[in-house]
Design a protein around this motif. Structure first.
Motif, mmCIF file in Angstrom:
data_model
loop_
_atom_site.group_PDB
_atom_site.id
_atom_site.type_symbol
_atom_site.label_atom_id
_atom_site.label_comp_id
_atom_site.label_asym_id
_atom_site.label_seq_id
_atom_site.Cartn_x
_atom_site.Cartn_y
_atom_site.Cartn_z
ATOM 1 N N SER A 111 0.851 -1.193 0.000
ATOM 2 C CA SER A 111 0.000 0.000 0.000
ATOM 3 C C SER A 111 0.887 1.243 0.000
ATOM 4 O O SER A 111 2.012 1.201 0.490
ATOM 5 N N PRO A 112 0.396 2.337 -0.585
ATOM 6 C CA PRO A 112 1.243 3.536 -0.690
ATOM 7 C C PRO A 112 1.782 4.008 0.655
ATOM 8 O O PRO A 112 2.951 4.349 0.781
ATOM 9 N N VAL A 113 0.948 4.022 1.674
ATOM 10 C CA VAL A 113 1.432 4.532 2.955
ATOM 11 C C VAL A 113 2.441 3.566 3.566
ATOM 12 O O VAL A 113 3.404 3.985 4.215
ATOM 13 N N ARG A 116 5.670 4.314 1.938
ATOM 14 C CA ARG A 116 6.242 5.552 2.467
ATOM 15 C C ARG A 116 6.859 5.315 3.837
ATOM 16 O O ARG A 116 7.971 5.763 4.119
ATOM 17 N N ARG A 136 -0.547 -8.399 0.222
ATOM 18 C CA ARG A 136 -0.191 -6.975 0.158
ATOM 19 C C ARG A 136 0.411 -6.523 1.483
ATOM 20 O O ARG A 136 -0.099 -6.844 2.551
ATOM 21 N N ILE A 138 0.870 -3.965 4.199
ATOM 22 C CA ILE A 138 0.076 -2.815 4.632
ATOM 23 C C ILE A 138 0.734 -2.130 5.816
ATOM 24 O O ILE A 138 1.736 -2.620 6.347
ATOM 25 N N LYS A 139 0.192 -1.010 6.200
ATOM 26 C CA LYS A 139 0.774 -0.179 7.268
ATOM 27 C C LYS A 139 1.082 -0.993 8.508
ATOM 28 O O LYS A 139 2.143 -0.895 9.088
ATOM 29 N N ARG A 140 0.124 -1.820 8.894
ATOM 30 C CA ARG A 140 0.271 -2.635 10.098
ATOM 31 C C ARG A 140 1.574 -3.458 10.057
ATOM 32 O O ARG A 140 2.283 -3.567 11.051
#
Lengths: 420, 328
Positions: A111-113, A116, A136, A138-140
């Motif tokens: 994911s984009p965040v 980043r 995917r 993810i932030k987590r």
């Protein structure tokens, strides 16, 4: 279900295509969007992309073969239906057995965040197993690694100092910093401090300057090699005379000499007129030590255009020392007609300064930095210095600023003239 | 400020009455607004106070009375047109879209159109498909108009006053389901400016953006999700045109996930527009694509149970938030 890959129609007029080259080998994992082969059509060579995921399990057209549009050129199978175990009766008996490789992580989803955050924390994405749909990241997932890293570091730091910390963060070569590194969690309390007299003056004058003077900036770079060479020679020769010329001393003299040709830079805006000053008094911005309350004063080198490099240097050293030790007198701070602010000694490349009223210009000077430069059409290593003029547009227009910088450039890059 | 709790419908009545007292150019017209005190009793008492020249009963002819009001607005009056339901505005689509919204532009600035069209929008409860229209996505597509959707009594009054004072045509979308809800409305004069979204609930895990009645479902969903440890931030956009995307973006930058709840159908909708803008402005801040909850892509059912299932209800919002936050 095996998926048949056919020769696509890649142009309106295409009837047949030549399979130039396969990009996948038997057993390769194919994801949707992967390029399978190069196809030559009647017009151009184009890529054959897969629209499906699967294992590249059968090649029916060899490289160099020409086949018509629609003909099956290869077959994909799904991961769990290994063709070698297939019970399909029409399966040829002599089929080459295909070794199915473990799918490798290609074109991982993130994911984009999360991407980043991984960048911010310096986390290698390859080490992370994504928990989102289709793996995917993810932030987590990123925050878990960050937390784990923190915990391991903390544990290692407190209880097992010798143990090697398992980190997913790639570690750059470490250099001890000269500054204390503050531990996270060491929050400083909010506080307020009354303004010193000097800070009050700075606040008032600079706000007034920025609010009333229509500032604009013009920047130019200078080849510093000739000047630095000359400075080296002069300083060697002057070593026993207690004089050490700084780059700034040269710039003071350059700026002052340029005034003869550019009187507007030695002027003040007077509401309904412009005052052109006779004497050239160059102000030099002097930072005061923070343990003495910090702040900034501008010392005046009077008649700088009439002074030799040596006397500019002596004056500058004296003003700096006095400013830091016991402060400058009003006399030593007044009547500037032009100001130079130099942050080169800190390695600053480029900055802009606020005009010191009633001046109409200030020069912000960066460091002479060694960098690749083009000299006479060749790429060489040279020293470049970037300086930025802030100007009062009521007095000086852009083209005038450019011409002043051009004069400065001539003086700086041909420094012999500074000696006469 | 005194604490005074009144109904949403009374807040609307106060807004119109106060503006009519202040400005002789303001008047109200529509079906049943005068002698019957309004089909939904919103204009109760207004005929008595302002008389039949300023509170006008019209025949059942939306196209006719909308056109008449637009003419009045062009000549300097400030009409408020009540549609009993926005569903009925469809027969007046030509005057409200082709004339009101474009008048300033097409007359080269000679004629403005300071007019408010207001009425119930969305499913009122077993009114059947033709009378349950959500017009926001349909009409928000048109340049030249403003669109406001107040959620509570406070906003109903403050936003309607702003709408009446606005020099542009304002499409003011109320909800039959909200008319009897009550809320604090100060006695003192106030207005609510357009283009300022309101954070109705603060949270860190997922931003829910909505307008009007579905906000009720959003609140319920947020309560339920809080029990699961998911903290939702609810943003009431308040106006669709102008759209306060900044407040939405600031929230999504914090939560990294977003669910847009829009009671219109999903295709080419307000929800798809907001999702598109969030994707654009928050690209590097998103942990998942923007999830959307809409009414289902069928005409509104009549049967009560089907209508409930069709709306962007609490269950759908909970599912979307769980999916957006990878908790499903």
């Amino acid at each position: 279900m095996p998926i048949e890959i056919t020769m696509p129609r890649l142009s309106d007029t295409m009837e047949e295509g030549t399979l130039l080259q396969w990009h996948k080998q038997l057993g390769d994992v194919v994801s949707s969007g992967d390029v399978l082969a190069d196809i030559e059509t009647d017009k151009a060579t184009m890529e054959l992309q897969s629209f499906d995921d699967g294992i590249f399990s059968e090649i029916l057209v060899q490289e160099g073969e020409k086949v018509e549009v629609g003909k099956v050129v290869a077959v994909l199978t799904e991961e769990d239906e290994a063709p070698l175990e297939s019970t399909t009766p029409e399966e040829p008996a002599n089929e080459t057995k295909v070794e199915i490789q473990k799918p490798e992580k290609t074109g991982m989803a993130i994911s984009p965040v999360a991407r980043r955050l991984a960048d911010e924390y310096g986390i290698d994405l390859k080490t992370i197993q994504g928990s989102g749909p289709s793996g995917r990241v993810i932030k987590r997932d990123i925050l878990q690694v960050v937390d784990a890293t923190k915990e391991t570091s903390a544990a290692a730091a407190t209880t097992q100092p010798d143990e090697i910390i398992q980190r997913t963060v790639s570690e750059p070569e470490v250099v001890a910093t000269t500054h204390p590194i503050v531990a996270s969690g060491d929050w400083r309390e909010n506080r307020s401090e009354p303004l010193s007299n000097m800070r009050q003056v700075i606040a008032k004058r600079l706000v007034e300057s920025k609010q009333t003077i229509p500032h604009y900036q013009v920047t130019m770079s200078f080849d510093m090699d000739p000047l630095l060479d000359m400075r080296k020679t002069l300083n060697k020769q002057l070593a026993n005379s207690g004089v050490k010329l700084s780059v700034n001393d040269f710039l003071v003299r350059c700026c002052a000499l340029a005034m003869a040709e550019h009187p507007a830079f030695n002027a003040s805006f007077g509401g309904d007129c412009i005052y052109f000053h006779g004497p050239v008094n160059v102000g030099i911005a002097i930072a005061l030590p923070e343990d003495k309350g910090g702040g900034l004063v501008v010392g005046t080198i009077r008649d700088a255009d009439q002074k030799s490099l040596r006397s500019i240097s002596q004056e500058s050293v004296r003003l700096g020392k006095k400013a830091r030790d016991k402060g400058l007198s009003l006399e030593e701070m007044s009547d500037t007609t032009f100001t130079i602010s130099n942050l080169g000694m800190f390695g600053v490349e480029h900055f802009t300064a606020i005009i010191n009223p009633p001046n109409s210009a200030i020069l912000a000077v960066g460091a002479a930095i060694e960098k690749p430069v083009v000299r006479g059409g060749e790429l060489v290593v040279g020293n470049e210095l970037s300086a930025t003029l802030s100007l009062d547009h009521r007095v000086i227009d852009g083209a005038m600023a450019a011409r002043y910088l051009k004069t400065l450039k001539e003086l700086i890059e041909n420094p012999a003239a500074l000696l006469v | 400020m005194s604490e005074r709790i009144i109904e949403y419908r009374d807040a609307l009545c106060e807004a119109m009455s106060e503006e009519m007292r202040d400005d002789k150019k303001v008047f109200l017209l529509g079906e049943e607004v005068a002698q019957y005190n309004g089909a939904y009793k919103i204009s109760k008492g207004m005929l008595d106070e302002f008389g039949p020249r300023r509170v006008i009963d019209t025949p059942i002819s939306e196209s006719g009375f909308s056109g008449m009001a637009i003419g009045a607005a062009m000549r300097g009056l400030r009409p408020i047109v009540e549609f009993m339901s926005w569903s009925f505005s469809l027969v007046a689509a030509d005057p409200i879209l082709n004339n009101a919204a474009k008048m300033l532009y097409m007359s080269g600035g000679q004629f403005g159109c300071p007019i408010v069209f207001r009425g119930n929008d969305g499913a009122g409860g077993q009114l059947g498909s033709t009378h349950s229209w959500c017009v926001e996505s349909l009409y928000a597509n048109v340049p030249g108009l403003k669109m406001a959707i107040p959620y509570d009594a406070y906003d109903a009054k403050g936003m309607l006053k702003t709408a009446i004072r606005d020099d542009n045509p304002v499409f003011f979308l109320e909800s039959e389901r909200l008319l009897s809800t009550t809320g604090h409305v100060p006695v003192e004069e106030y207005t609510v400016p357009f283009g300022q979204a309101l954070v109705r609930r603060q949270g860190t895990d997922c931003t829910i953006i909505s307008f009007g009645r579905p906000l009720h479902f959003c609140q319920e969903a947020a309560e339920e999700l809080a029990k699961e440890g998911i903290a939702c931030e609810i943003i009431d956009g308040r106006t669709i045109r102008p759209l306060d995307i900044d407040t939405m973006v600031a929230s999504v930058r914090k939560t990294n996930t977003c669910v847009v709840v829009d009671q219109s159908w999903s295709f080419a909708s307000v929800g798809s527009e907001i999702a598109s803008q969030i994707h654009r402005y928050c690209f590097d801040d998103l942990d998942n694509f923007v999830h959307r909850v809409h009414s289902d892509d069928v005409p509104t059912p009549y049967a009560s149970n089907l209508e409930q299932a069709y709306l962007p209800n609490t269950r759908k919002i909970c599912e979307a938030v769980r999916a957006a936050t990878y908790n499903s």
